[in-house]
Write a protein that holds these residues in place. Structure first.
Motif, PDB file in Angstrom:
ATOM      1  N   MET A  18       0.721  -1.461   0.009  1.00  0.00           N
ATOM      2  CA  MET A  18       0.123   0.141  -0.594  1.00  0.00           C
ATOM      3  C   MET A  18       0.682   1.086   0.239  1.00  0.00           C
ATOM      4  O   MET A  18       0.460   2.397  -0.859  1.00  0.00           O
ATOM      5  N   ALA A  19       2.488   1.427   0.518  1.00  0.00           N
ATOM      6  CA  ALA A  19       3.155   2.282   0.917  1.00  0.00           C
ATOM      7  C   ALA A  19       3.199   2.741  -0.340  1.00  0.00           C
ATOM      8  O   ALA A  19       3.578   4.041  -1.015  1.00  0.00           O
ATOM      9  N   ALA A  20       3.655   1.632  -1.498  1.00  0.00           N
ATOM     10  CA  ALA A  20       3.709   2.053  -3.003  1.00  0.00           C
ATOM     11  C   ALA A  20       2.878   2.395  -4.081  1.00  0.00           C
ATOM     12  O   ALA A  20       3.060   2.945  -4.713  1.00  0.00           O
ATOM     13  N   VAL A  21       1.810   2.057  -3.413  1.00  0.00           N
ATOM     14  CA  VAL A  21       0.543   2.844  -4.261  1.00  0.00           C
ATOM     15  C   VAL A  21      -0.119   3.963  -3.939  1.00  0.00           C
ATOM     16  O   VAL A  21      -0.412   4.965  -5.069  1.00  0.00           O
ATOM     17  N   LEU A  22      -0.392   4.492  -3.099  1.00  0.00           N
ATOM     18  CA  LEU A  22      -0.084   5.668  -3.084  1.00  0.00           C
ATOM     19  C   LEU A  22       0.158   7.435  -3.127  1.00  0.00           C
ATOM     20  O   LEU A  22      -0.280   8.172  -3.674  1.00  0.00           O
ATOM     21  N   PRO A  23       1.745   7.165  -3.805  1.00  0.00           N
ATOM     22  CA  PRO A  23       2.062   8.002  -4.311  1.00  0.00           C
ATOM     23  C   PRO A  23       1.207   8.801  -5.364  1.00  0.00           C
ATOM     24  O   PRO A  23       2.038   9.263  -6.089  1.00  0.00           O
ATOM     25  N   LEU A  24       0.968   7.386  -6.056  1.00  0.00           N
ATOM     26  CA  LEU A  24      -0.029   7.409  -7.596  1.00  0.00           C
ATOM     27  C   LEU A  24      -0.819   8.715  -7.636  1.00  0.00           C
ATOM     28  O   LEU A  24      -1.302   9.967  -8.705  1.00  0.00           O
ATOM     29  N   LEU A  25      -1.084   8.915  -6.172  1.00  0.00           N
ATOM     30  CA  LEU A  25      -2.108  10.401  -5.952  1.00  0.00           C
ATOM     31  C   LEU A  25      -2.044  12.080  -6.252  1.00  0.00           C
ATOM     32  O   LEU A  25      -2.146  12.102  -5.833  1.00  0.00           O
ATOM     33  N   LEU A  26      -0.445  11.905  -6.333  1.00  0.00           N
ATOM     34  CA  LEU A  26      -0.134  13.165  -6.439  1.00  0.00           C
ATOM     35  C   LEU A  26      -0.361  13.733  -8.120  1.00  0.00           C
ATOM     36  O   LEU A  26       0.012  14.900  -7.690  1.00  0.00           O
ATOM     37  N   TRP A  27      -0.879  12.746  -8.306  1.00  0.00           N
ATOM     38  CA  TRP A  27      -1.069  13.008 -10.138  1.00  0.00           C
ATOM     39  C   TRP A  27      -2.808  13.890  -9.993  1.00  0.00           C
ATOM     40  O   TRP A  27      -3.859  14.032 -10.519  1.00  0.00           O
TER      41      TRP A  27
END
Length: 395
Positions: free
Chosen positions: A73-82
């Motif tokens: 989940m830690a790897a997926v969350l940075p996608l939300l920067l877009w």
């Protein structure tokens, strides 16, 4: 236990922050109360697959599974920067669905780890500590999240949540617990479905669990409608901006901390069904009070909701941990989780439509009447003797 509770606190802080900000984020980008309420639906919707997902927790060692889930989940969350405009809100909803799926497996693994690591007579207290640890984050996380969002937007909150998942993974990795080797995985076709069905049968066969989980499910149905109405209450009844929801959730967190501290001692004195009925009654009465246009009553109601809801959930899940055999706790807990929270997801979706069609001054009092009526029936129902562990449900 110290490392485990540290993981619960850290991950709970990030999850609470992300959950709150998701609604505010969508409301700010789209201006829609309905879409804002649907963020919570996206988080809960994977509970529909809870029995299937929870079977994984009975097939592998639970502690390593918790670590892997948190790092993923830690790897997926940075996608939300877009997510910077209304036309990218779909990405936020997609991540929230993954978040919910991860949470379903994570919760099943936690329930199984606790059930096999502690004496059954202590489970009420352990679940209370777990609730206190998780809910204590609501004292601070909503305020931090709302302030961070108001100043920098949603991206930094997503990164904060990712960081808490990394820290939680480290805490769970440090937990010292002896886990037996899982039963060999059946290779024939349909084995996964049969194991999943076994968890369903375990729940359905128990006269202790059925009424408790039913009360919890009805409570969460009402809680979904109440949750969908929160932005309408903040806007229409209190005249506050959407970020004020963070204040209400912080006060609710204070009530939940008290619920966690008192649940264990209460379960040593009263049956689970009575604690669940009392929790539902408190929640329903407080939800009705939210229809009043006063800030003081809204804050008091949030605190009482925070007290009542955890009592229902702790009572139900403690009973599941006590009744289910050790090798099937994961899938049984996941099935109970589905029965408990699918009504919440459905009600959040329904509530998103209701708040645009029905005034909260009528909706919330009706919710209160329904909840108090169910609580009265649950409290006066004849007690059932504890049956011990139910059959293991294997084919």
């Amino acid at each position: 236990m110290r490392w485990y509770l540290t993981g619960v606190v850290v991950s709970g802080f990030g999850t609470t922050a992300m959950w709150l900000v998701s609604g505010i984020w969508v409301k700010s980008l789209t201006g829609s109360d309905g879409l804002a309420a649907l963020t919570a639906f996206a988080l809960w919707a994977p509970a529909l697959l809870g029995p299937l997902l929870g079977t994984l927790a009975d097939r592998v060692r639970r502690r390593p599974l918790l670590v892997v889930l948190d790092l993923a989940m830690a790897a997926v969350l940075p996608l939300l920067l877009w997510v910077t405009s209304a036309d990218r809100v779909w990405l936020l909803f997609a991540v929230l669905v993954l978040y919910g799926a991860q949470g379903a497996v994570h919760d099943a693994a936690e329930q199984a780890l606790l059930a096999t690591g502690f004496d059954k007579e202590r489970l009420g207290s352990v679940n209370g500590w777990r609730m206190t640890a998780g809910e204590s984050t609501k004292l601070i996380a909503p305020l931090v999240a709302a302030g961070l969002f108001a100043r920098f937007g949603g991206g930094p909150v997503a990164l904060l949540d990712a960081a808490t998942f990394v820290l939680a993974a480290g805490a769970f990795a440090a937990v010292r617990v002896r886990e037996g080797r899982p039963a060999p995985v059946a290779r024939e076709r349909g084995a996964w479905w049969r194991e999943t069905a076994g968890g369903v049968r375990l729940l359905a066969a128990s006269p202790v669990l059925r009424p408790l989980v039913a009360t919890g499910a009805f409570t969460m149905l009402l809680a979904g409608v109440n949750g969908a109405a929160v932005y309408a209450v903040v806007d229409q009844r209190l005249g506050r901006p959407p970020a004020y929801a963070g204040v209400l959730y912080a006060v609710q967190g204070a009530g939940s901390v008290l619920a966690g501290l008192t649940a264990g001692p209460l379960l040593r004195r009263v049956p689970e069904r009575l604690l669940a009925a009392a929790g539902l009654a408190l929640f329903a009465a407080a939800a009705g009070v939210r229809a009043l246009p006063y800030e003081a009553t809204a804050l008091a109601a949030s605190a009482v909701i925070g007290l009542g809801l955890p009592w229902v959930l702790v009572a139900a899940m403690t009973a599941v941990q006590r009744e289910a055999p050790a090798e099937a706790v994961g899938r049984t807990a996941a099935t109970a989780h589905t029965v408990l929270f699918v009504p919440n997801a459905v009600a959040l979706a329904l509530g998103a439509a209701l708040v645009t069609a029905v005034d909260v001054t009528a909706l919330l009092p009706l919710l209160a009447v329904a909840g108090l009526a169910w609580a009265a029936v649950a409290a006066t129902a004849p007690a059932r003797a504890r049956t011990g562990a139910v059959p293991d449900g294997r084919s």
